[in-house]
Write an enzyme that holds these catalytic residues in place. Structure first.
Site, PDB file in Angstrom:
ATOM      1  N   SER A  90      59.086  53.108  24.967  1.00 16.94           N
ATOM      2  CA  SER A  90      60.235  52.215  24.855  1.00 16.94           C
ATOM      3  C   SER A  90      60.811  51.802  26.201  1.00 16.94           C
ATOM      4  O   SER A  90      60.199  51.050  26.932  1.00 16.94           O
ATOM      5  CB  SER A  90      61.317  52.867  23.995  1.00 16.94           C
ATOM      6  OG  SER A  90      60.966  52.818  22.648  1.00 16.94           O
ATOM      7  N   ASP A 119      54.510  44.211  36.614  1.00 17.82           N
ATOM      8  CA  ASP A 119      54.430  42.750  36.599  1.00 17.82           C
ATOM      9  C   ASP A 119      54.949  42.139  37.903  1.00 17.82           C
ATOM     10  O   ASP A 119      54.417  41.129  38.383  1.00 17.82           O
ATOM     11  CB  ASP A 119      55.211  42.181  35.412  1.00 17.82           C
ATOM     12  CG  ASP A 119      54.518  42.472  34.082  1.00 17.82           C
ATOM     13  OD1 ASP A 119      53.332  42.857  34.107  1.00 17.82           O
ATOM     14  OD2 ASP A 119      55.162  42.331  33.035  1.00 17.82           O
ATOM     15  N   LYS A 154      55.312  51.679  22.147  1.00 16.78           N
ATOM     16  CA  LYS A 154      56.435  51.282  21.291  1.00 16.78           C
ATOM     17  C   LYS A 154      57.116  50.061  21.899  1.00 16.78           C
ATOM     18  O   LYS A 154      57.728  50.150  22.952  1.00 16.78           O
ATOM     19  CB  LYS A 154      57.440  52.416  21.142  1.00 16.78           C
ATOM     20  CG  LYS A 154      58.658  52.060  20.309  1.00 16.78           C
ATOM     21  CD  LYS A 154      59.647  53.215  20.251  1.00 16.78           C
ATOM     22  CE  LYS A 154      60.903  52.810  19.506  1.00 16.78           C
ATOM     23  NZ  LYS A 154      61.694  51.795  20.225  1.00 16.78           N
TER      24      LYS A 154
END
Length: 741
Positions: free
Chosen positions: A479, A490, A504
């Site tokens: 999460s 990224d 998740k």
């Protein structure tokens, strides 16, 4: 309906066993009725019927992937309910369940019509069958067993069929009880001791089962419904809701003691530093609580034989109020002198789950570098204190920012953020933690059920740390951990190290059912719904759902991925992607990733600690894959001797590497006991020894960051490529400043 956005791990509810686990004052205050065995049959209340129906209205209308509560959903609920009650298929037979077959397609009607008698009947049947099975096991003990017979016992029954009839169930329990006896026999116990131990164990189990009440039955049934909607939607009864709130804000009002059930007593397992219990100097680890009184004059309530959560109900309370404990000291026998301790409840911080720091020194080529480590167990935030304007509210990102400042003052040259087994928490905290390592920009994209995408991120200029960074993850990182790790990856802000994460990719919201029911009074009655209301996506448009975050430098898998993770759920949402957010990478770690990988490979190829870790992983992976075991004494004894030799080798290698003398030769072998039957002193000793052991994965992560520091220190062009924003924030940290030279 926006209350709190959460990215929290699945809350597991385990019948019976849950009442023997430790708790740090973690239960809501409640009435002080004596904890006698519940009176069967348990019956649902009107309040529970209201909570079930109101939950269904929310789940069928506002859930991210709303599903109708119909016959199809009823079948899912029925299966989940049986899994909660008897997942190992050791209490019910096929014949038993035929009587409850109509429930398969009527549980939806039970909820809509506010008639929960059917699911409660099944729960009552579970209690009855569990007691019967334990009594049957006790009946086998006087005669004992013949261990010369060559027969096997399948102990992992998650995928086994239900026993067909009573005879097949009796045979299963004969083998189950025989295995319990054999485990103790192999550990050196005499037959008389084994009989006493097992008879007491089964009797205690019966007592725990009989203490299950209507709240337990309702909680289990509602968890079955919520989890059938998706793996991370949960129903939280009033007690569970308050416990969840405590886990998020890392504080409570109580005495500051961790309690644990051990046979008939509630024992002090840990005294929280700076809490009322610790400050009194009269409460010690191992002490047993025999009675609890409210205020300075209230009657003392005998709590011997109580469930741990019910004892905690009596001990917790509002700040400034008084509680009295009648204690049997740890070093006293059962007839020893009791001690009366009066404590004033205070706000207690649960520092065990708070962010922590340490410095690892890595020496290579005659140069020693300091690498800072931030250990973050959860993304916590005290929502209430923050909303009320408390300037000192508890927050993961605020604590990490403070720790980063301290690490910079200590002269660290690189940082590892350790998110292993961090199951998530607050979405806001994931955003703000990312903001400590980038200047400004989007962090995560949140898509609601109507398809609207909200891009969230960091709008605060500046960085708390602009030097080399790594994020250490494993299968338990979920999460909010995945949001942070994905954003760092990224942006190219740092390197991700470890194992693929949980997978998740959903967002939950806490819905206060009492608020929407407009019920009067201050005491919660209906509980809360932790409901999936959105899905989050990486800023590159991909999802972490099912796939998780793939590390840049991978560490060996331990086998958990087969049983643990989003991909193991039958009703997990599918992977998908959306358009990327508008963002720019801040650095390019791929510029030195091949060099870091090569150095990592070379180092681990000759590392004794890494080789030991691989051998232990292979050994325990093999043990986990076993589902059947022999009940023949000679065969099991041979297996145990082989295991003992392997464990002895592991201990010797650990001693050579860690410098820790593991003097208990049987510590790693099966002693046949349950946690509550073991000595607390020996259990705590083993935990302390485990803490002293080297952590080869963390050590290697720090070495990889040290390699990065070395590379950019030697190559200004590489530093410009791999440091954020070309190193223009270099003045903020010690490491980039050194690189500039």
């Amino acid at each position: 309906m926006t209350l709190r956005f959460l990215l929290a791990p699945l809350l597991a509810f385990t019948l019976v066993a849950a009442h023997a686990q430790s708790a740090a004052d973690l239960a809501p205050a409640g009435d002080q009725a004596s904890r006698k065995p519940s009176t069967l049959p348990l019956k649902p209340t009107e309040t529970q019927a209201d909570a079930a129906q109101l939950s269904a209205r929310f789940l069928t209308r506002f859930h991210y992937a709303a599903k109708p509560l119909d016959d199809a959903m009823s079948r899912h609920i029925y299966k989940a309910y049986l899994d909660f009650l008897d997942g190992e298929k050791v209490f019910f037979t096929e014949a038993d369940l035929k009587a409850y077959q109509p429930l398969e397609t009527t549980l939806d009607d039970a909820i809509w019509n506010r008639d929960l008698s059917g699911p409660f009947d099944l729960f009552n049947s579970y209690v009855q069958h569990a007691v019967e099975r334990m009594n049957y096991a006790r009946s086998l003990l006087p005669k004992g067993f013949d261990f010369s017979v060559d027969e096997d016992y399948t102990f992992d029954r998650k995928h086994a069929p239900w026993p067909k009839d009573q005879a097949e169930l009796d045979e299963l329990w004969r083998k189950r009880t025989k295995n319990d006896w054999l485990r103790l026999k192999l550990a050196g116990k005499s037959d008389d001791d084994i009989r006493k131990t097992l008879d007491k164990r089964y009797a205690n189990y019966i007592e725990r089962v009989r203490q299950l009440d209507g709240e337990d039955a309702f909680q289990t049934f509602m968890d079955s419904y919520a989890n059938s909607t998706d793996p991370h939607t949960d129903y939280l009864g009033p007690r569970q809701a308050e416990n969840f709130d405590i886990s998020m804000k890392l504080s409570l009002e109580g005495i500051g003691a961790v309690l644990q059930q051990r046979e008939d007593y509630i024992q002090i397992r840990e005294v929280v530093p700076a809490g009322p219990a610790a400050k009194s100097g009269k409460v010690h680890v191992g002490d047993r609580i025999v009675a609890v009184g409210q205020g300075t004059q209230g009657p003392m309530v005998d709590v011997i034989g109580w469930r741990v959560d019910d004892v905690v109900k009596l001990i917790r309370g509002k700040k400034g109020t008084t509680v009295r404990l009648e204690i049997l000291p740890a070093d006293a026998g059962v007839d020893g002198k009791h001690v009366l301790v009066t404590l004033v409840r205070q706000k207690v911080s649960i520092e065990e789950q708070a962010a922590k720091k340490k410095v690892i020194e890595i020496t290579d080529g005659g140069v020693t570098r300091k690498i800072g480590v931030i250990d973050l167990p959860t993304f916590y935030s005290d929502f209430g204190a923050r909303r009320e304007g408390d300037q000192d509210y508890k927050s993961a990102s605020r604590d990490v920012a403070k720790l980063l400042g301290e690490l910079k003052a200590e002269g660290v040259q690189g940082v590892v953020v350790d998110l292993r087994n961090n199951g998530g928490g607050s979405l806001d905290e994931a955003n703000e933690l990312t903001g400590l390592f980038i200047d400004q920009g989007p962090v995560v994209q949140v898509r609601k059920a109507d398809g609207e995408v909200d891009v969230q991120g960091d709008d605060q200029p500046g960085l708390a740390w602009s030097g080399p960074l790594a994020v250490l993850v494993n299968r338990g990182s979920a999460s909010a951990s995945e949001i942070f790790a994905a954003a760092i990856q990224d942006y190219g802000r740092g390197i991700i190290i470890g194992q693929p994460t949980f997978g998740k990719g959903t967002v939950q919201n806490l819905v206060d059912l009492d608020r929407f029911a407009r019920r009067g009074g201050d005491k919660p009655q209906l509980g809360e719904l932790k409901m999936t209301i959105a899905e989050f996506f990486r800023i590159n448009g991909g999802s972490t759902q099912l796939k998780g975050v793939t590390p840049d430098i991978g560490f060996p898998l331990n086998g958990d991925e087969k049983e643990f993770g989003e991909s193991t759920y039958d009703n997990a949402l599918p992977w998908t992607q959306i358009a990327p957010a508008v963002y720019q990478t801040v650095a390019n770690p791929k510029a030195y990733l091949p060099q870091l990988q090569a150095k990592h490979d070379a180092r681990t190829a000759t590392s004794p600690a890494w080789k030991l870790m691989l051998d232990e992983l292979a050994y325990y992976r093999g043990l986990r894959e076993q589902t059947t075991i022999s009940l023949n004494y000679a065969k099991r004894e041979a297996q145990r001797k082989q295991q003992e030799a392997i464990q002895a080798d592991f201990r010797a290698r650990h001693k050579a590497i860690d410098g820790v003398d593991y003097d208990d030769a049987t510590a790693a072998l099966d002693d046949g006991l349950t946690p509550a039957e073991r000595s607390l002193k020996s259990e705590l000793k083993l935990e302390e020894e485990a803490k002293k052991a080297k952590d080869p994965q963390l050590q290697e992560a720090a070495s990889i960051v040290s390699d990065a520091v070395t590379l950019i220190h030697a190559d200004a062009k590489l530093a410009e490529q791999t440091l954020p924003y070309g190193g223009r924030f270099a003045h903020a940290d010690a490491a980039p400043a050194a690189v500039a030279h």
